[in-house]
Design a protein around this motif. Structure first.
Motif, PDB file in Angstrom:
ATOM      1  N   UNK A 219     -93.020  17.231  19.044  1.00 54.85           N
ATOM      2  CA  UNK A 219     -93.178  17.626  20.387  1.00 54.85           C
ATOM      3  C   UNK A 219     -92.827  18.992  20.729  1.00 54.85           C
ATOM      4  N   UNK A 220     -92.385  19.828  19.617  1.00 55.30           N
ATOM      5  CA  UNK A 220     -91.723  21.077  19.799  1.00 55.30           C
ATOM      6  C   UNK A 220     -92.796  22.141  20.622  1.00 55.30           C
ATOM      7  N   UNK A 221     -94.055  22.295  20.215  1.00 58.13           N
ATOM      8  CA  UNK A 221     -94.852  23.113  21.201  1.00 58.13           C
ATOM      9  C   UNK A 221     -94.936  22.737  22.463  1.00 58.13           C
ATOM     10  N   UNK A 222     -94.914  21.405  22.704  1.00 59.11           N
ATOM     11  CA  UNK A 222     -95.121  20.985  24.196  1.00 59.11           C
ATOM     12  C   UNK A 222     -93.905  21.388  24.896  1.00 59.11           C
ATOM     13  N   UNK A 223     -92.823  21.371  24.234  1.00 64.90           N
ATOM     14  CA  UNK A 223     -91.235  21.145  24.962  1.00 64.90           C
ATOM     15  C   UNK A 223     -90.808  22.617  24.676  1.00 64.90           C
ATOM     16  N   UNK A 224     -91.334  23.669  23.871  1.00 68.71           N
ATOM     17  CA  UNK A 224     -90.586  24.691  23.629  1.00 68.71           C
ATOM     18  C   UNK A 224     -89.786  25.442  24.676  1.00 68.71           C
ATOM     19  N   UNK A 225     -90.792  25.481  25.879  1.00 66.68           N
ATOM     20  CA  UNK A 225     -90.511  26.559  26.902  1.00 66.68           C
ATOM     21  C   UNK A 225     -89.254  25.848  27.559  1.00 66.68           C
TER      22      UNK A 225
ATOM     23  N   UNK B 228     -94.803  21.430  13.824  1.00 60.97           N
ATOM     24  CA  UNK B 228     -93.348  21.718  13.450  1.00 60.97           C
ATOM     25  C   UNK B 228     -93.514  23.375  13.468  1.00 60.97           C
ATOM     26  N   UNK B 229     -94.507  24.028  12.627  1.00 60.45           N
ATOM     27  CA  UNK B 229     -94.413  25.422  12.356  1.00 60.45           C
ATOM     28  C   UNK B 229     -94.770  26.121  13.672  1.00 60.45           C
ATOM     29  N   UNK B 230     -95.744  25.477  14.495  1.00 59.16           N
ATOM     30  CA  UNK B 230     -96.055  26.436  15.366  1.00 59.16           C
ATOM     31  C   UNK B 230     -94.833  26.269  16.587  1.00 59.16           C
TER      32      UNK B 230
ATOM     33  N   UNK C 153     -92.113  28.734  15.321  1.00 62.97           N
ATOM     34  CA  UNK C 153     -92.658  30.099  15.523  1.00 62.97           C
ATOM     35  C   UNK C 153     -92.139  30.558  17.070  1.00 62.97           C
ATOM     36  N   UNK C 154     -92.598  29.565  17.868  1.00 67.51           N
ATOM     37  CA  UNK C 154     -92.363  29.949  19.379  1.00 67.51           C
ATOM     38  C   UNK C 154     -90.845  29.874  19.765  1.00 67.51           C
ATOM     39  N   UNK C 155     -90.155  28.976  19.101  1.00 70.10           N
ATOM     40  CA  UNK C 155     -88.892  28.826  19.682  1.00 70.10           C
ATOM     41  C   UNK C 155     -87.934  30.132  18.903  1.00 70.10           C
ATOM     42  N   UNK C 156     -88.225  30.412  17.669  1.00 67.03           N
ATOM     43  CA  UNK C 156     -87.482  31.637  16.874  1.00 67.03           C
ATOM     44  C   UNK C 156     -88.025  32.932  17.830  1.00 67.03           C
ATOM     45  N   UNK C 157     -89.222  32.805  18.349  1.00 65.81           N
ATOM     46  CA  UNK C 157     -89.666  34.358  18.898  1.00 65.81           C
ATOM     47  C   UNK C 157     -88.716  34.403  20.084  1.00 65.81           C
TER      48      UNK C 157
END
Ligand code: SF4
Ligand code: SF4
Length: 285
Positions: free
Chosen positions: A119-125, A174-176, A179-183
């Motif tokens: 769920x990382x891309x959905x919840x990264x923000x 996972x990879x997306x 990328x989002x959180x690390x950025x």
């Protein structure tokens, strides 16, 4: 604003490079369910097993806040509040709610979260907004054929996927997500469960791929042969050293993971004070 990687290497026991750290952490067991099906997973509620996926009880975000206060009163060297299960932290909303409470009441604590990354891309923000300082994503393969041997299904946006189709969704997210959180400046650690019969020769590709996605540190966790992967062997010391030597070409490698319970409290590898902290919380129910 997330704490810098440099600060984490000084105050987070799992980011300390080289030597063992004397800093402590509290794992808060607020996340009950999971949205994927790792074949080695055996989540249990008990007092005696010392491994990930095990906790004495699942507690509420409010009880977790109380536990943090109690842990710091007992051991002022607790610098990290982490959530690592016993299920996945993004399969329910309890982990992010707990971090919001901690952010208000204990703003100096390092907030540390582990997830399978589905769920990382959905919840990264939200993760960035709540100020998670270190995020751990467990990436056991970046090739769907290998991942499908380690995980049998994912439930994503209400639909169940299996086999390589599930693996593709998981790896992509996972990879997306990394990328989002690390950025955003948040430090990302990647865990890989080393399964000699399945991903031993894939470690180099995983380390290179997650490093390129922005992960800062890599942690190789030896398989505990259980559940559907009870037929596999636990990695030998030679397997682990070989995997670390391969990975370190691309990314910092964490050298001393203690494979903690989801409710561990104290310095990793040292005396665990979770019984003191949680029994008091649970006795007040
Ligand atoms: Fe178990 Fe964690 Fe895998 Fe979920 S992500 S199935 S809790 S090991
Ligand atoms: Fe650190 Fe490993 Fe324990 Fe997580 S499980 S807190 S990485 S020692």
């Amino acid at each position: 604003m997330a704490k810098s990687y440099q600060e984490l290497t000084q105050n987070h026991p799992c980011f300390a490079r080289g030597q063992k750290s004397n800093k402590g952490r509290i794992h808060l067991p607020v996340s009950p369910g999971c949205n994927i099906a790792c074949k080695f997973c055996d989540r249990q509620i008990n007092d005696y097993e010392d491994r990930p996926g095990v906790a004495s009880e699942v507690i509420s975000p409010e009880e977790a806040l109380e536990a943090v206060g109690r842990a710091i009163a007992i051991n002022p060297d607790i610098h990290v509040a982490g959530i690592a299960g016993p299920g996945d932290t993004l399969a329910t909303d309890f982990a992010l709610k707990t971090f919001r409470l901690i952010k208000d009441k204990f703003p100096d604590l390092i907030k540390c979260m582990s997830t399978n990354g589905l769920m990382l891309p959905d919840r990264a923000d939200e993760i960035i907004d709540v100020g998670v300082d270190s995020l751990t994503v467990t990436v056991n393969a970046v090739d769907p054929k290998i991942q499908a041997q380690l995980n049998s299904a994912v439930v994503y946006h209400g639909k169940r996927y299996t086999g390589e189709e599930a693996a593709k969704i998981l790896i992509h997210n996972q990879l997306e997500g990394i990328r989002k959180v690390a950025a955003s400046g948040t430090s990302v650690k990647v865990n890989t469960v080393l399964v000699p019969e399945i991903n031993k020769d894939h470690i180099e590709t995983i380390a290179k791929t997650v490093s390129e996605a922005g992960a800062k540190i890599y942690n190789i966790i030896p398989l505990i042969p259980q559940a559907e992967l009870a037929w596999c062997s636990a990695p030998t010391c030679h397997d682990i050293e070989r995997a670390k030597a391969t990975a370190i070409k691309y990314i910092d490698v964490f050298m001393h993971c203690s494979r903690c319970r989801a409710d561990a409290v104290g310095v990793p590898g040292g005396i665990d004070i979770s019984k003191l902290v949680y029994l008091k919380v649970l006795n007040t129910k």
